[in-house]
Design a protein around this motif. Structure first.
Motif, PDB file in Angstrom:
ATOM      1  N   GLY A   1      50.526  19.221  74.668  1.00 32.92           N
ATOM      2  CA  GLY A   1      50.898  19.819  76.066  1.00 32.92           C
ATOM      3  C   GLY A   1      49.790  20.803  76.232  1.00 32.92           C
ATOM      4  O   GLY A   1      49.098  20.998  77.363  1.00 32.92           O
ATOM      5  N   TYR A   2      49.246  21.637  75.223  1.00 38.98           N
ATOM      6  CA  TYR A   2      48.209  22.560  75.321  1.00 38.98           C
ATOM      7  C   TYR A   2      46.732  21.778  75.729  1.00 38.98           C
ATOM      8  O   TYR A   2      46.073  22.285  76.568  1.00 38.98           O
ATOM      9  CB  TYR A   2      48.106  23.085  73.869  1.00 38.98           C
ATOM     10  CG  TYR A   2      47.139  24.396  73.861  1.00 38.98           C
ATOM     11  CD1 TYR A   2      47.271  25.564  73.833  1.00 38.98           C
ATOM     12  CD2 TYR A   2      45.559  23.785  73.713  1.00 38.98           C
ATOM     13  CE1 TYR A   2      46.349  26.753  73.942  1.00 38.98           C
ATOM     14  CE2 TYR A   2      44.761  24.868  73.483  1.00 38.98           C
ATOM     15  CZ  TYR A   2      44.803  26.077  73.647  1.00 38.98           C
ATOM     16  OH  TYR A   2      43.997  27.130  73.413  1.00 38.98           O
ATOM     17  N   ALA A   3      46.608  20.647  74.874  1.00 41.41           N
ATOM     18  CA  ALA A   3      45.351  20.191  75.295  1.00 41.41           C
ATOM     19  C   ALA A   3      45.467  19.458  76.756  1.00 41.41           C
ATOM     20  O   ALA A   3      44.306  19.425  77.273  1.00 41.41           O
ATOM     21  CB  ALA A   3      45.336  18.889  74.245  1.00 41.41           C
ATOM     22  N   VAL A   4      46.480  18.988  77.207  1.00 40.01           N
ATOM     23  CA  VAL A   4      46.692  18.379  78.446  1.00 40.01           C
ATOM     24  C   VAL A   4      46.357  19.609  79.622  1.00 40.01           C
ATOM     25  O   VAL A   4      45.480  19.509  80.404  1.00 40.01           O
ATOM     26  CB  VAL A   4      48.155  17.949  78.905  1.00 40.01           C
ATOM     27  CG1 VAL A   4      48.249  17.382  80.262  1.00 40.01           C
ATOM     28  CG2 VAL A   4      48.192  16.517  77.865  1.00 40.01           C
TER      29      VAL A   4
ATOM     30  N   MET B   1      44.737  19.833  92.686  1.00 41.52           N
ATOM     31  CA  MET B   1      46.091  19.914  92.682  1.00 41.52           C
ATOM     32  C   MET B   1      46.873  21.134  91.986  1.00 41.52           C
ATOM     33  O   MET B   1      46.308  21.801  91.048  1.00 41.52           O
ATOM     34  CB  MET B   1      46.562  18.585  92.090  1.00 41.52           C
ATOM     35  CG  MET B   1      46.343  17.324  93.006  1.00 41.52           C
ATOM     36  SD  MET B   1      47.145  15.874  92.220  1.00 41.52           S
ATOM     37  CE  MET B   1      46.178  15.800  91.070  1.00 41.52           C
ATOM     38  N   ARG B   2      48.104  21.674  92.669  1.00 40.56           N
ATOM     39  CA  ARG B   2      48.963  22.484  91.725  1.00 40.56           C
ATOM     40  C   ARG B   2      49.667  21.667  90.605  1.00 40.56           C
ATOM     41  O   ARG B   2      50.414  20.918  91.042  1.00 40.56           O
ATOM     42  CB  ARG B   2      49.618  23.281  92.759  1.00 40.56           C
ATOM     43  CG  ARG B   2      50.480  24.313  92.162  1.00 40.56           C
ATOM     44  CD  ARG B   2      51.401  24.907  93.393  1.00 40.56           C
ATOM     45  NE  ARG B   2      52.178  26.222  92.720  1.00 40.56           N
ATOM     46  CZ  ARG B   2      51.745  27.359  92.599  1.00 40.56           C
ATOM     47  NH1 ARG B   2      50.584  27.772  92.855  1.00 40.56           N
ATOM     48  NH2 ARG B   2      52.439  28.363  92.349  1.00 40.56           N
ATOM     49  N   VAL B   3      49.387  22.020  89.527  1.00 38.32           N
ATOM     50  CA  VAL B   3      50.253  21.061  88.498  1.00 38.32           C
ATOM     51  C   VAL B   3      50.950  21.831  87.531  1.00 38.32           C
ATOM     52  O   VAL B   3      50.625  22.832  86.977  1.00 38.32           O
ATOM     53  CB  VAL B   3      49.049  20.144  87.709  1.00 38.32           C
ATOM     54  CG1 VAL B   3      49.746  19.155  86.773  1.00 38.32           C
ATOM     55  CG2 VAL B   3      48.065  19.423  88.641  1.00 38.32           C
ATOM     56  N   LEU B   4      52.295  21.383  87.071  1.00 32.00           N
ATOM     57  CA  LEU B   4      53.079  21.982  86.253  1.00 32.00           C
ATOM     58  C   LEU B   4      53.005  21.180  85.184  1.00 32.00           C
ATOM     59  O   LEU B   4      53.180  19.861  85.186  1.00 32.00           O
ATOM     60  CB  LEU B   4      54.562  21.989  86.578  1.00 32.00           C
ATOM     61  CG  LEU B   4      55.398  22.454  85.526  1.00 32.00           C
ATOM     62  CD1 LEU B   4      55.330  24.175  85.547  1.00 32.00           C
ATOM     63  CD2 LEU B   4      56.997  22.246  86.445  1.00 32.00           C
ATOM     64  N   VAL B   5      52.704  21.676  83.601  1.00 28.40           N
ATOM     65  CA  VAL B   5      52.711  20.905  82.648  1.00 28.40           C
ATOM     66  C   VAL B   5      54.075  21.510  81.813  1.00 28.40           C
ATOM     67  O   VAL B   5      54.107  22.461  81.280  1.00 28.40           O
ATOM     68  CB  VAL B   5      51.670  21.203  81.629  1.00 28.40           C
ATOM     69  CG1 VAL B   5      51.413  20.426  80.387  1.00 28.40           C
ATOM     70  CG2 VAL B   5      50.181  20.683  82.558  1.00 28.40           C
ATOM     71  N   THR B   6      54.974  20.757  81.476  1.00 29.76           N
ATOM     72  CA  THR B   6      56.103  21.136  80.569  1.00 29.76           C
ATOM     73  C   THR B   6      55.496  20.810  79.030  1.00 29.76           C
ATOM     74  O   THR B   6      55.066  19.764  78.778  1.00 29.76           O
ATOM     75  CB  THR B   6      57.132  20.419  81.005  1.00 29.76           C
ATOM     76  OG1 THR B   6      57.240  18.997  80.340  1.00 29.76           O
ATOM     77  CG2 THR B   6      57.603  20.390  82.339  1.00 29.76           C
ATOM     78  N   GLY B   7      56.244  22.078  78.284  1.00 32.28           N
ATOM     79  CA  GLY B   7      55.867  21.777  77.051  1.00 32.28           C
ATOM     80  C   GLY B   7      54.294  22.090  76.574  1.00 32.28           C
ATOM     81  O   GLY B   7      53.564  21.635  75.758  1.00 32.28           O
TER      82      GLY B   7
ATOM     83  N   ALA C   1      52.038  26.427  65.306  1.00 35.36           N
ATOM     84  CA  ALA C   1      52.483  25.726  66.386  1.00 35.36           C
ATOM     85  C   ALA C   1      53.996  26.091  66.708  1.00 35.36           C
ATOM     86  O   ALA C   1      54.697  26.284  65.626  1.00 35.36           O
ATOM     87  CB  ALA C   1      52.383  24.398  66.403  1.00 35.36           C
ATOM     88  N   PRO C   2      54.524  26.072  67.842  1.00 35.28           N
ATOM     89  CA  PRO C   2      55.989  26.229  68.119  1.00 35.28           C
ATOM     90  C   PRO C   2      56.615  24.788  67.665  1.00 35.28           C
ATOM     91  O   PRO C   2      56.050  24.021  67.466  1.00 35.28           O
ATOM     92  CB  PRO C   2      56.153  26.446  69.622  1.00 35.28           C
ATOM     93  CG  PRO C   2      54.843  25.657  70.256  1.00 35.28           C
ATOM     94  CD  PRO C   2      53.875  25.774  69.123  1.00 35.28           C
ATOM     95  N   HIS C   3      58.063  25.158  67.918  1.00 35.32           N
ATOM     96  CA  HIS C   3      58.897  23.852  67.612  1.00 35.32           C
ATOM     97  C   HIS C   3      58.179  22.799  68.516  1.00 35.32           C
ATOM     98  O   HIS C   3      57.909  23.094  69.683  1.00 35.32           O
ATOM     99  CB  HIS C   3      60.305  24.326  68.229  1.00 35.32           C
ATOM    100  CG  HIS C   3      61.390  23.175  67.814  1.00 35.32           C
ATOM    101  ND1 HIS C   3      61.452  22.105  68.441  1.00 35.32           N
ATOM    102  CD2 HIS C   3      62.050  23.206  66.602  1.00 35.32           C
ATOM    103  CE1 HIS C   3      62.415  21.298  67.939  1.00 35.32           C
ATOM    104  NE2 HIS C   3      62.741  21.979  66.786  1.00 35.32           N
ATOM    105  N   PRO C   4      58.582  21.417  68.175  1.00 39.69           N
ATOM    106  CA  PRO C   4      57.918  20.274  68.847  1.00 39.69           C
ATOM    107  C   PRO C   4      58.315  20.266  70.372  1.00 39.69           C
ATOM    108  O   PRO C   4      57.733  19.693  71.068  1.00 39.69           O
ATOM    109  CB  PRO C   4      58.454  19.012  68.018  1.00 39.69           C
ATOM    110  CG  PRO C   4      58.352  19.581  66.793  1.00 39.69           C
ATOM    111  CD  PRO C   4      58.802  20.994  66.766  1.00 39.69           C
ATOM    112  N   ALA C   5      59.451  20.862  70.677  1.00 43.52           N
ATOM    113  CA  ALA C   5      60.011  20.631  72.120  1.00 43.52           C
ATOM    114  C   ALA C   5      59.188  21.416  73.067  1.00 43.52           C
ATOM    115  O   ALA C   5      58.691  21.216  74.154  1.00 43.52           O
ATOM    116  CB  ALA C   5      61.249  21.220  72.317  1.00 43.52           C
ATOM    117  N   GLY C   6      58.329  22.586  72.201  1.00 46.70           N
ATOM    118  CA  GLY C   6      57.208  23.124  73.264  1.00 46.70           C
ATOM    119  C   GLY C   6      57.831  24.257  74.009  1.00 46.70           C
ATOM    120  O   GLY C   6      58.936  24.700  74.131  1.00 46.70           O
TER     121      GLY C   6
END
Length: 316
Positions: A13-16, A1-7, A311-316
């Motif tokens: 989010g990085y781990a996902v 699948m073509r998947v978008l991960v926000t954050g 790490a960046p701000h929690p909003a990613g």
């Protein structure tokens, strides 16, 4: 699948995104920062609070979205409730609108939710049927986002899952959690000598349910496969193990091989115990928290802290 991960540059989010790449998906990360993405994840620069930027990201159709971009600090949410509603609700609405507009077969959506939607339940183990009574803007905004997701799923445009996480911690090689408002990350910072001391509210007997970030990523992968058009499902994601604040301190001391300076503050107004009943996700999706023993969580957080970048701000 073509998947978008926000954050996708954020801690979870990085781990996902990394897990989905390992599963063979084509993964794109939407992030407003220039933070690090996993290998083989394409970058789309954008802010979920910017409707136009989200629409532009969806010019290339996605089969699925894992939505993790959010603001996540309880104390900050009380100081800036409007900002939290704008990000957590407004950002989710922007993603939902883009999904509804892209056409084609129903897309899949997995949303990072939180146990904070339950407020302060009296039950020892919290099930998905517990009343949702958030006590701060963070929890309230995430509950509103869940309800918006459920409403769009009812139309048949998407199939959706909300994952209500408990205390996610730990780390991956080269990717740790630098948000020192969270207990494990702060304990690691003290153990590494970046912070002078660890402050503990009360006697440290407050109980929480700690979950390894890799186990959380596994839950996202399974939930993505389980999305069904026209349906919204919610799952608690936690291991159900009782860990006190002082248990975390002891684990950090064991990993670091030295005592940590701890200063006790007056008790805070917070639930004495928050534990997940995750039997639904175990039974329906076959999910298992295989890495969520507390000592491993802390050890992996400690190792990742040495290797990783801020790490960046929690909003990613």
């Amino acid at each position: 699948m073509r998947v978008l991960v926000t954050g996708a540059t954020g801690f979870v989010g990085y781990a996902v995104a990394a897990r989905l790449c390992r599963d063979g998906h084509e993964v794109w990360g939407l992030a407003r920062s220039g933070g690090r993405l996993p290998d083989r994840v394409g970058r789309i620069v954008g802010d979920v609070r910017d409707d136009a930027a989200v629409r532009a990201a969806f010019m290339q159709r996605f089969d699925a979205v894992c939505h993790l971009a959010a603001l996540v600090r309880v104390r900050d949410s009380r100081a800036d409730p409007v900002g939290y509603w704008r990000t957590n609700v407004g950002g989710t609405l922007a993603v939902l609108q883009a999904l509804a507009a892209q056409g084609g077969p129903p897309a899949r959506l997995v949303v990072a939710s939180t146990c904070a939607v339950y407020g302060e339940p009296g039950a020892a183990l919290i099930t998905e049927d517990a009343p949702t009574q958030p006590t701060h803007p963070y929890g309230a905004s995430k509950l509103a986002a869940d309800r918006a997701v459920a409403d769009l799923a009812d139309t048949g445009v998407i199939g959706a899952v909300s994952l209500r996480a408990f205390n996610v911690a730990g780390g991956l090689p080269g990717h740790g959690d630098r948000d020192e408002t969270r207990l494990v990350a702060k304990a690691v910072a003290v153990a590494r000598g970046r912070a002078a001391e660890l402050t503990v509210n009360g006697d440290g007997s407050v109980v929480r349910d700690y979950l390894h970030v890799a186990d959380m990523a596994d839950a996202f992968a399974l939930a993505l496969d389980a999305c069904r058009p026209g349906h919204w499902t919610v799952y608690n994601v936690g291991c159900g193990r009782r860990s006190t604040i002082m248990d975390v301190v002891a684990a950090a001391e064991a990993v670091a091989g030295r005592r940590l300076p701890v200063r006790h503050l007056p008790p805070a107004a917070e639930p004495a115990e928050l534990l997940a009943d995750a039997s639904r996700i175990r039974t329906e999706l076959g999910w298992r928290p295989e890495r969520s023993e507390l000592r491993r969580i802390v050890a992996d957080a400690y190792a990742a802290d040495e290797e990783g970048e801020p790490a960046p701000h929690p909003a990613g």
